[in-house]
Design a protein around this motif. Structure first.
Motif, PDB file in Angstrom:
ATOM      1  N   VAL A 196     -17.193  31.021 -65.235  1.00  0.00           N
ATOM      2  CA  VAL A 196     -17.585  30.918 -66.641  1.00  0.00           C
ATOM      3  C   VAL A 196     -18.392  29.647 -66.857  1.00  0.00           C
ATOM      4  CG1 VAL A 196     -16.774  30.743 -69.020  1.00  0.00           C
ATOM      5  CG2 VAL A 196     -15.535  32.189 -67.396  1.00  0.00           C
ATOM      6  N   LYS A 197     -17.927  28.560 -66.288  1.00  0.00           N
ATOM      7  CA  LYS A 197     -18.541  27.252 -66.526  1.00  0.00           C
ATOM      8  C   LYS A 197     -20.014  27.216 -66.129  1.00  0.00           C
ATOM      9  CE  LYS A 197     -17.655  22.327 -65.771  1.00  0.00           C
ATOM     10  NZ  LYS A 197     -16.791  21.331 -65.072  1.00  0.00           N
ATOM     11  N   LYS A 198     -20.381  27.959 -65.068  1.00  0.00           N
ATOM     12  CA  LYS A 198     -21.767  27.915 -64.606  1.00  0.00           C
ATOM     13  C   LYS A 198     -22.741  28.549 -65.602  1.00  0.00           C
ATOM     14  CE  LYS A 198     -21.555  32.152 -61.806  1.00  0.00           C
ATOM     15  NZ  LYS A 198     -21.606  32.693 -60.426  1.00  0.00           N
ATOM     16  N   LEU A 199     -22.210  29.359 -66.544  1.00  0.00           N
ATOM     17  CA  LEU A 199     -23.061  29.963 -67.564  1.00  0.00           C
ATOM     18  C   LEU A 199     -23.265  29.042 -68.762  1.00  0.00           C
ATOM     19  CD1 LEU A 199     -21.589  33.595 -67.675  1.00  0.00           C
ATOM     20  CD2 LEU A 199     -23.641  32.831 -66.479  1.00  0.00           C
ATOM     21  N   VAL A 200     -22.487  27.950 -68.828  1.00  0.00           N
ATOM     22  CA  VAL A 200     -22.487  27.086 -70.013  1.00  0.00           C
ATOM     23  C   VAL A 200     -23.551  25.998 -69.908  1.00  0.00           C
ATOM     24  CG1 VAL A 200     -21.124  25.470 -71.380  1.00  0.00           C
ATOM     25  CG2 VAL A 200     -20.049  27.537 -70.454  1.00  0.00           C
ATOM     26  N   ASN A 201     -24.356  25.887 -70.946  1.00  0.00           N
ATOM     27  CA  ASN A 201     -25.342  24.819 -71.069  1.00  0.00           C
ATOM     28  C   ASN A 201     -24.623  23.602 -71.654  1.00  0.00           C
ATOM     29  OD1 ASN A 201     -27.314  23.028 -72.104  1.00  0.00           O
ATOM     30  ND2 ASN A 201     -28.783  24.682 -72.420  1.00  0.00           N
ATOM     31  N   ASP A 219     -10.997  39.666 -79.574  1.00  0.00           N
ATOM     32  CA  ASP A 219     -10.815  41.000 -79.000  1.00  0.00           C
ATOM     33  C   ASP A 219     -11.947  41.287 -78.009  1.00  0.00           C
ATOM     34  OD1 ASP A 219      -9.949  43.554 -78.506  1.00  0.00           O
ATOM     35  OD2 ASP A 219      -9.982  44.206 -80.595  1.00  0.00           O
ATOM     36  N   GLU A 220     -11.608  41.995 -76.909  1.00  0.00           N
ATOM     37  CA  GLU A 220     -12.581  42.307 -75.850  1.00  0.00           C
ATOM     38  C   GLU A 220     -13.320  41.042 -75.424  1.00  0.00           C
ATOM     39  OE1 GLU A 220     -12.227  44.993 -74.512  1.00  0.00           O
ATOM     40  OE2 GLU A 220     -11.454  46.387 -75.998  1.00  0.00           O
ATOM     41  N   ALA A 221     -12.542  40.006 -75.103  1.00  0.00           N
ATOM     42  CA  ALA A 221     -13.105  38.680 -74.835  1.00  0.00           C
ATOM     43  C   ALA A 221     -13.999  38.645 -73.607  1.00  0.00           C
ATOM     44  CB  ALA A 221     -11.974  37.659 -74.671  1.00  0.00           C
ATOM     45  N   PRO A 256     -31.667  29.376 -76.996  1.00  0.00           N
ATOM     46  CA  PRO A 256     -30.870  30.493 -77.534  1.00  0.00           C
ATOM     47  C   PRO A 256     -29.448  30.038 -77.815  1.00  0.00           C
ATOM     48  CG  PRO A 256     -31.103  30.718 -75.155  1.00  0.00           C
ATOM     49  CD  PRO A 256     -31.853  29.473 -75.543  1.00  0.00           C
ATOM     50  N   ILE A 257     -29.126  29.765 -79.074  1.00  0.00           N
ATOM     51  CA  ILE A 257     -27.795  29.285 -79.432  1.00  0.00           C
ATOM     52  C   ILE A 257     -26.781  30.405 -79.317  1.00  0.00           C
ATOM     53  CG2 ILE A 257     -26.404  28.299 -81.296  1.00  0.00           C
ATOM     54  CD1 ILE A 257     -28.933  26.954 -82.293  1.00  0.00           C
ATOM     55  N   MET A 258     -27.174  31.571 -79.764  1.00  0.00           N
ATOM     56  CA  MET A 258     -26.305  32.736 -79.675  1.00  0.00           C
ATOM     57  C   MET A 258     -27.125  33.950 -79.297  1.00  0.00           C
ATOM     58  SD  MET A 258     -23.546  32.175 -82.705  1.00  0.00           S
ATOM     59  CE  MET A 258     -24.540  30.989 -83.588  1.00  0.00           C
ATOM     60  N   GLU A 301     -18.937  36.882 -70.360  1.00  0.00           N
ATOM     61  CA  GLU A 301     -19.869  37.333 -69.330  1.00  0.00           C
ATOM     62  C   GLU A 301     -21.293  37.461 -69.836  1.00  0.00           C
ATOM     63  OE1 GLU A 301     -17.900  40.905 -68.196  1.00  0.00           O
ATOM     64  OE2 GLU A 301     -16.116  39.792 -67.590  1.00  0.00           O
ATOM     65  N   ASP A 302     -21.505  37.240 -71.141  1.00  0.00           N
ATOM     66  CA  ASP A 302     -22.840  37.289 -71.721  1.00  0.00           C
ATOM     67  C   ASP A 302     -23.425  35.879 -71.708  1.00  0.00           C
ATOM     68  OD1 ASP A 302     -25.076  37.321 -73.419  1.00  0.00           O
ATOM     69  OD2 ASP A 302     -24.256  38.964 -74.612  1.00  0.00           O
ATOM     70  N   GLU A 303     -24.486  35.687 -70.930  1.00  0.00           N
ATOM     71  CA  GLU A 303     -25.049  34.343 -70.769  1.00  0.00           C
ATOM     72  C   GLU A 303     -25.481  33.744 -72.098  1.00  0.00           C
ATOM     73  OE1 GLU A 303     -28.375  32.073 -67.953  1.00  0.00           O
ATOM     74  OE2 GLU A 303     -28.019  34.230 -67.759  1.00  0.00           O
ATOM     75  N   SER A 304     -25.945  34.584 -73.039  1.00  0.00           N
ATOM     76  CA  SER A 304     -26.410  34.065 -74.321  1.00  0.00           C
ATOM     77  C   SER A 304     -25.264  33.705 -75.258  1.00  0.00           C
ATOM     78  CB  SER A 304     -27.331  35.093 -74.995  1.00  0.00           C
ATOM     79  OG  SER A 304     -26.646  36.301 -75.235  1.00  0.00           O
ATOM     80  N   LEU A 305     -24.037  34.131 -74.928  1.00  0.00           N
ATOM     81  CA  LEU A 305     -22.882  33.819 -75.765  1.00  0.00           C
ATOM     82  C   LEU A 305     -21.943  32.794 -75.135  1.00  0.00           C
ATOM     83  CD1 LEU A 305     -21.810  37.344 -77.096  1.00  0.00           C
ATOM     84  CD2 LEU A 305     -22.668  35.448 -78.457  1.00  0.00           C
ATOM     85  N   ALA A 306     -22.047  32.605 -73.817  1.00  0.00           N
ATOM     86  CA  ALA A 306     -21.055  31.804 -73.087  1.00  0.00           C
ATOM     87  C   ALA A 306     -20.948  30.380 -73.619  1.00  0.00           C
ATOM     88  CB  ALA A 306     -21.388  31.796 -71.594  1.00  0.00           C
TER      89      ALA A 306
END
Length: 522
Positions: A408-413, A159-161, A447-449, A166-171
């Motif tokens: 989205v992909k650019k935020l992913v480590n 929900d509210e995905a 930062p994992i999450m 868009e949160d860099e620490s969650l992406a």
């Protein structure tokens, strides 16, 4: 559709409303209960009643578990969870919440399980952080395979995905979760009011890769909800200066700002200055640094005033999970997705005829990216949008947040994702292996999450604060820390406490100040 009809009837009875037909939800329910491998994106505006779908699907699973045994409803914020859980308990009595600070320990075995994105990710990693000490001591595995298995036999609803993407620490964690779930064939639904094309492409790529039936649903102008909303006169204007100068006495007003400090300052002025035209009991403050019971009492107060004039002053905590309707909304500038969530509280209920939004152009941007804020304001001035008619704002959302999945992909480590994916998918990696790897990553500062939030004990309740706020409160002598370190000499010590808590260490953080029954922790 029997379960869907029953869910509508139960909600109508508890909430006291007359059911209105929702063709989009009916189509979504039919798709998710008939396809052998569904991946659904439900792009519907605020106020549409998307949560009804989770309740109906949970009821369905009680009678037919051929496609999924239960429903797991994943949310980005605790504030929304509290509202859904309250409704689920009143109407159905078969749900359970699971999030940081909750006392219960359980697997996802209830018909409806409501959880945060962070807790859901830990469970998918086979790590119950509350069992950390026993796992580390080699005494048990903390439900590892069993918890993950209870997810893999469920239907998962995000929900509210847009918050998660868009949160860099969650992406990175969220990308890993979607990759793993789709590799296992888990039925997935994504619900949001603001989804740019880049995010749709992100989900579609994983769905197509793993052979899903992929569908995107959005209401058209023939939808009863859209027809009703189009009849409302909703205007968006822009202003500068003091937000309180735009308040209109005699109406239902909401002032939404980007920081707790700004909200408290406005509240203090509003209750002390009679020029604003509101009796003190009609001025309401709500933000994220309040205890759950405090917020519940405020929401109850607000609901009692629903057809009377009031002045609500709040932060992003009001964007989702607080059901109220305003005639006038004054809001700090913010990215389009946040503004749409806020605008969604304007003339929200059936029978409301008009609403006016005032966006403060010179307000601090707070936690948001300045370029997205500026891009939003520039574009919103150029076109006529209706906050609850997706066809009027979908293009604007895409322009601000990016048309390509690469946004989205650019935020992913990718390195971190590879490690997390291996821990999820490798059956030889049990809870103890996961814990060891996570500890190594955290020790390196990875930062994992989301930002290692700290559960601050306020009496018998918990308020989540950032490490920066923890350090500030400790410097003022308002917090005691037991375990890891007792004194916070620098900000880094606060992050050390937060990381230890994230890993399940025996750490207690206690608020020792006098809790402000009006303002919360300020």
């Amino acid at each position: 559709m029997r379960a869907y009809t029953e869910a509508v009837e139960r909600l109508a009875e508890v909430k006291g409303f007359r059911p209105e037909k929702r063709p989009l939800l009916e189509e979504a329910f039919d798709f998710l209960t008939s396809s052998s491998k569904p991946f659904l994106i439900l792009n519907a505006p605020t106020g549409y009643g998307k949560t009804l779908l989770s309740f109906a699907l949970a009821l369905h699973s009680l009678n037919d578990a051929s496609l999924f045994d239960r429903v797991i409803h994943v949310l980005p914020m605790r504030s929304i969870i509290e509202d859904i859980q309250r409704t689920a308990e009143e109407a159905f009595g078969f749900s359970r919440t699971k999030m940081m600070g909750s006392s219960g320990e359980f697997m996802h075995l209830f018909p409806l399980n409501v959880t945060t994105a962070d807790t859901f990710t830990w469970d998918l990693l086979k790590l119950n952080t509350k069992k950390k000490h026993s796992v580390k001591a080699g005494k048990e595995f903390g439900y590892d395979y069993l918890t993950q298995a209870s997810i893999l036999t469920s239907l998962v609803i995000f929900d509210e995905a847009h918050f998660l993407l868009e949160d860099e620490s969650l992406a990175t964690a969220f990308d890993t979760v979607v990759d793993f779930l789709t590799s296992q064939g888990v039925p997935v639904a994504v619900m949001t009011a603001t989804l740019p094309r880049g995010h749709v492409k992100f989900f579609e790529r994983y769905a197509m890769k793993n052979g899903y039936d992929f569908k995107v649903l959005s209401p058209d102008e023939d939808d009863p909800f859209v027809r009703r909303e189009l009849e409302k006169d909703i205007t968006i204007e822009f202003g500068k200066g003091d937000p309180l100068s735009f308040v209109e006495p005699g109406k239902r007003n909401a002032v939404i700002v980007n920081t707790v400090e700004r909200a408290v300052e406005l509240y203090n002025r509003a209750i002390s200055d009679t020029r604003f035209g509101f009796e003190r009991e009609r001025v309401i403050l709500i933000h994220g640094r309040m205890t759950p019971s405090h917020k519940r009492s405020i929401i109850t107060r607000l609901q009692r005033l629903k057809n009377e004039d009031f002045l609500l002053i709040g932060t992003q905590a009001v964007e989702a999970g607080v059901d109220f309707s305003a005639d006038v909304m004054i809001t700090d500038r913010a990215p389009i997705n946040s503004l749409l969530q806020r605008f969604g509280r304007l003339a929200r209920h059936a029978g409301d005829e008009a609403g006016k939004a005032m966006v403060m152009e010179d307000a601090p941007v707070g936690p948001y990216q300045p370029e997205k804020v500026e891009g939003t304001l520039t574009r919103i001035k150029e076109r006529d949008i209706h906050p609850r008619v997706p066809s009027t704002y979908e293009e604007l959302v895409t322009e601000v947040h990016g048309p390509q999945a690469s946004s989205v992909k650019k935020l992913v480590n990718q390195m971190l994702k590879g490690k997390l994916l291996q821990l999820m998918s490798d059956p030889s990696k049990r809870a103890s292996h996961v814990l060891g790897e996570v500890e190594r990553l955290v020790a390196k500062g990875t930062p994992i999450m989301r930002g290692f939030l700290v559960p601050l004990s306020v009496g018998s309740e918990v308020v989540l604060v950032s490490p920066k706020k923890l350090f500030e409160l400790h410097s003022l002598g308002l917090v005691k820390v037991r375990g890891v370190v007792s004194e916070l000499q620098e900000l880094g010590d606060a992050y050390l406490v937060a990381r230890a808590i994230a890993l399940g260490d025996d750490v207690e953080v206690i608020y020792t100040g006098d809790y402000d029954g009006e303002r919360g922790i300020v």
